[in-house]
Scaffold this motif. Structure first.
Motif, short mmCIF file in Angstrom:
data_model
loop_
_atom_site.label_atom_id
_atom_site.label_comp_id
_atom_site.label_asym_id
_atom_site.label_seq_id
_atom_site.Cartn_x
_atom_site.Cartn_y
_atom_site.Cartn_z
N GLU A 27 0.83 -1.21 0.00
CA GLU A 27 0.00 0.00 0.00
C GLU A 27 0.86 1.26 0.00
O GLU A 27 0.51 2.26 -0.63
N LYS A 30 2.08 2.00 -3.47
CA LYS A 30 1.01 2.57 -4.30
C LYS A 30 0.77 4.04 -3.96
O LYS A 30 0.64 4.87 -4.85
N SER A 31 0.75 4.39 -2.68
CA SER A 31 0.46 5.77 -2.31
C SER A 31 1.64 6.71 -2.54
O SER A 31 1.46 7.85 -2.96
N ALA A 33 4.51 6.12 -4.62
CA ALA A 33 5.11 6.12 -5.95
C ALA A 33 4.11 5.82 -7.06
O ALA A 33 4.46 5.88 -8.23
N GLY A 34 2.88 5.47 -6.70
CA GLY A 34 1.89 5.17 -7.71
C GLY A 34 2.10 3.83 -8.39
O GLY A 34 1.67 3.62 -9.52
N ILE A 35 2.76 2.91 -7.71
CA ILE A 35 3.08 1.60 -8.29
C ILE A 35 2.29 0.53 -7.53
O ILE A 35 2.43 0.39 -6.32
N ALA A 36 1.47 -0.20 -8.26
CA ALA A 36 0.74 -1.31 -7.66
C ALA A 36 1.65 -2.53 -7.63
O ALA A 36 2.15 -2.96 -8.67
N GLN A 60 8.91 1.69 -13.79
CA GLN A 60 8.57 1.49 -12.38
C GLN A 60 9.82 1.48 -11.50
O GLN A 60 9.82 2.02 -10.40
N ALA A 63 10.78 5.04 -11.00
CA ALA A 63 9.90 5.70 -10.05
C ALA A 63 10.26 5.32 -8.62
O ALA A 63 10.25 6.17 -7.72
N ARG A 67 11.63 8.03 -5.82
CA ARG A 67 10.77 8.27 -4.65
C ARG A 67 11.10 7.36 -3.47
O ARG A 67 10.25 7.10 -2.63
#
Length: 88
Positions: A27, A30-31, A33-36, A60, A63, A67
């Motif tokens: 989670e 995802k929050s 770096a925006g990577i699932a 990815q 990213a 970050r």
């Protein structure tokens, strides 16, 4: 008179097991770096999160590298565990 343990309860964040910590790490990726990420795409040991490079695209990976500090701070905030690094 209150015990010291009662005072420290409000500062302690308990993580029950590795699966819950993996969910928190996923989670946080995802929050921040925006990577699932899937929970199977990384491992953690001795304060280092090791990502399986075959599960991530080059963009990815970039990213995550850019970050990294935000990801580690987010994980620490959510879990109370201090990780030192994220590696591929």
């Amino acid at each position: 008179m209150k015990n010291l343990s009662d005072f420290l309860k409000k500062f302690r964040v308990l993580v029950k097991d590795d699966s819950e910590l993996k969910k928190i790490i996923s989670e946080s990726f995802k929050s921040a770096a925006g990577i699932a990420t899937e929970t199977e795409s990384f491992e953690f040991k001795n304060g280092i999160i090791s990502l399986k490079s075959e599960k991530f695209s080059p963009s990815q990976k970039n990213a995550v590298f850019l970050r990294k500090k935000e990801i580690l701070l987010e994980i620490e905030k959510r879990s109370g565990k201090n990780f030192k690094d994220v590696r591929f």
